[in-house]
Design a protein around this motif. Structure first.
Motif, short mmCIF file in Angstrom:
data_model
loop_
_atom_site.label_atom_id
_atom_site.label_comp_id
_atom_site.label_asym_id
_atom_site.label_seq_id
_atom_site.Cartn_x
_atom_site.Cartn_y
_atom_site.Cartn_z
N THR A 17 0.85 -1.20 0.00
CA THR A 17 0.00 0.00 0.00
C THR A 17 0.88 1.25 0.00
O THR A 17 0.57 2.23 -0.68
CB THR A 17 -0.96 0.01 1.21
N ASP A 34 -3.90 -8.60 -4.20
CA ASP A 34 -3.76 -9.33 -2.92
C ASP A 34 -4.65 -10.55 -2.96
O ASP A 34 -5.76 -10.51 -3.49
CB ASP A 34 -4.11 -8.46 -1.71
N GLN A 37 -9.31 -10.79 0.80
CA GLN A 37 -10.34 -9.76 0.71
C GLN A 37 -10.19 -8.92 1.98
O GLN A 37 -10.19 -9.48 3.08
CB GLN A 37 -11.72 -10.45 0.66
N PHE A 38 -10.04 -7.62 1.86
CA PHE A 38 -9.86 -6.77 3.04
C PHE A 38 -11.22 -6.38 3.60
O PHE A 38 -12.17 -6.28 2.84
CB PHE A 38 -9.05 -5.53 2.67
N PRO A 39 -11.33 -6.12 4.93
CA PRO A 39 -10.27 -6.22 5.92
C PRO A 39 -9.83 -7.67 6.13
O PRO A 39 -10.67 -8.56 6.20
CB PRO A 39 -10.91 -5.67 7.19
N ARG A 40 -8.50 -7.85 6.24
CA ARG A 40 -7.96 -9.19 6.50
C ARG A 40 -6.97 -9.10 7.67
O ARG A 40 -6.33 -8.08 7.88
CB ARG A 40 -7.28 -9.76 5.25
N ASP A 108 -4.27 -2.21 8.31
CA ASP A 108 -3.98 -2.48 6.90
C ASP A 108 -5.17 -2.09 6.02
O ASP A 108 -4.99 -1.63 4.88
CB ASP A 108 -3.64 -3.97 6.70
N ASP A 109 -6.38 -2.26 6.55
CA ASP A 109 -7.57 -1.85 5.80
C ASP A 109 -7.59 -0.33 5.62
O ASP A 109 -7.97 0.17 4.56
CB ASP A 109 -8.83 -2.32 6.54
N LEU A 112 -5.20 0.57 2.86
CA LEU A 112 -5.78 0.27 1.54
C LEU A 112 -6.86 1.29 1.18
O LEU A 112 -7.02 1.66 0.01
CB LEU A 112 -6.33 -1.16 1.52
N GLU A 125 -8.53 -7.47 -5.14
CA GLU A 125 -8.49 -8.40 -4.00
C GLU A 125 -8.86 -9.79 -4.50
O GLU A 125 -9.23 -9.96 -5.67
CB GLU A 125 -9.46 -7.91 -2.92
#
Ligand SMILES: Cc1cc2nc3c(=O)[nH]c(=O)nc-3n(C[C@H](O)[C@H](O)[C@H](O)COP(=O)(O)OP(=O)(O)OC[C@H]3O[C@@H](n4cnc5c(N)ncnc54)[C@H](O)[C@@H]3O)c2cc1C
Length: 334
Positions: A17, A34, A37-40, A108-109, A112, A125
């Motif tokens: 990111t 990636d 699938q975020f949030p991860r 991390d989300d 992104l 994703e």
């Protein structure tokens, strides 16, 4: 040769990111892949070191402020590190530089989200890279669903088990420069001020430490990590070691009498800096854990991931502008 993208970044953790943010406004066609699938979630201690925040602030102060807003409610600002020696002697270090703890699920989300809001990056994703190839003419990846994507330059930000590093810059695992660590989340832990991170050093497990980090919303990230060569030599199961410490260590027992564990103890590896791992390959730059950049003394790698991602972005822009991707052109990144 027509390419799908100028720059193809594999991995949307802190390194990937940061790299995409660093390429904002470059005019380059950038894709960020990636497998998740975020949030991860990412198994981590969740301590976001101040150099990571400084680097993002240098890039764009407004984005750094937005990161704080995006993590509000899942963040605790860190002011003090409390270190406890094997003999039980404690020393507190008070920090001036801003740093915070935030579960990687949310941190991390948030990173992104910044990429989504402020760049033209094509974010994909659920895109697991299975094979990676590169030669003088360009680079290509094949995804699990069979899709093939080509680019002028690949940036491997895909973590400790990097497919990009394995294919283009392989290096054997050196257990003397690698850590293993486990962590679990707890609530109702006593005697931990919300702005203090605790580090316990242990006579029996010298090349490592146990941590108790508040991560906001009344939760604590509690873990233990040590050098992989020592784990192998002592034949340790780190999940059992952490459980045993919580049940027997004189500094932990009184604080965990009311504590409730939230979810399982989970483990992951930490490739430490200082190894001989190459940082470039044909048409490829490696960043963060894919490049084995974790601080070997303290085990933090989010800062080096962000900083290397930003440096790779600068270098990628230079190479694309000059249209030169020979090993000698990539080498200055390392
Ligand atoms: C137990 C533990 C505790 C730690 N505690 C701390 C700490 O408190 N503070 C700190 O600074 N550091 C800590 N670290 C280190 C830190 O977690 C890493 O250094 C950091 O996550 C590196 O970021 P990265 O972007 O390089 O990789 P990652 O965060 O691992 O991100 C890699 C991304 O790539 C994706 N990916 C992987 N393979 C593929 C593929 N084939 N195709 C597509 N996508 C792929 C993954 O889904 C992931 O999103 C800890 C590590 C461990 C294991």
């Amino acid at each position: 040769m027509p390419y799908d993208y100028d720059v193809l970044i594999v991995g949307a953790g802190p390194a990937g990111t940061a790299c995409a943010l660093g390429l904002a406004g470059s005019g380059l066609r950038v894709v960020l892949l990636d497998k998740a699938q975020f949030p991860r979630d990412k198994v981590c201690g969740d301590a976001i070191p101040s150099p990571a925040l400084k680097a993002l602030t240098r890039l764009n102060p407004a984005w750094a402020a937005e990161l704080r807003e995006l993590t509000a409610g899942h963040r605790t600002d860190m002011r003090t590190s409390r270190l406890v020696s094997p003999a039980g002697t404690g020393v507190s270090v008070h920090w001036q530089a801003p740093a915070f703890n935030s579960p990687r699920l949310h941190f991390d989300d948030a990173l992104l989200t910044l990429v989504r809001r402020h760049t033209d990056t094509d974010i994909r994703e659920n895109s697991s890279v299975k094979t990676v190839t590169a030669d003088a003419d360009g680079a290509a990846v094949q995804l699990a669903d069979g899709t093939r994507l080509t680019a002028r330059l690949l940036i491997g930000c895909d973590g400790a088990h990097s497919a990009v590093a394995r294919a283009l810059a392989p290096a054997p695992l050196d257990r003397a420069r690698h850590c293993a660590a486990v962590r679990a989340y707890f609530e109702e832990v006593d005697d931990v001020p919300a702005t203090t991170s605790d580090f316990l050093f242990l006579g029996r497990y010298r090349a490592g430490y146990c941590w108790v980090f508040p991560v906001g919303a009344g939760r604590f990230n509690v873990g233990f990590g040590m050098l992989s060569s020592d784990v192998a030599r002592q034949k340790l199961d780190l999940k059992l070691v952490l459980q045993e410490l919580l049940e027997t260590h004189p500094h932990l027992v009184p604080r965990f009498t009311r504590a409730r564990q939230l979810g399982p103890i989970q483990g992951f590896g930490l490739p430490l800096g200082g190894s001989a791992r190459p940082l470039t390959g044909p048409r490829a730059l490696l960043c963060g854990d894919a490049a084995a950049l974790i601080d070997p003394l303290q085990g933090h790698g989010i800062d080096t991931a962000v900083i290397s991602g930003l440096l790779a972005a600068e270098h990628a822009a230079r190479c694309c502008a000059a249209d030169t991707f020979d090993p000698t052109d990539l080498a200055p990144y390392a």
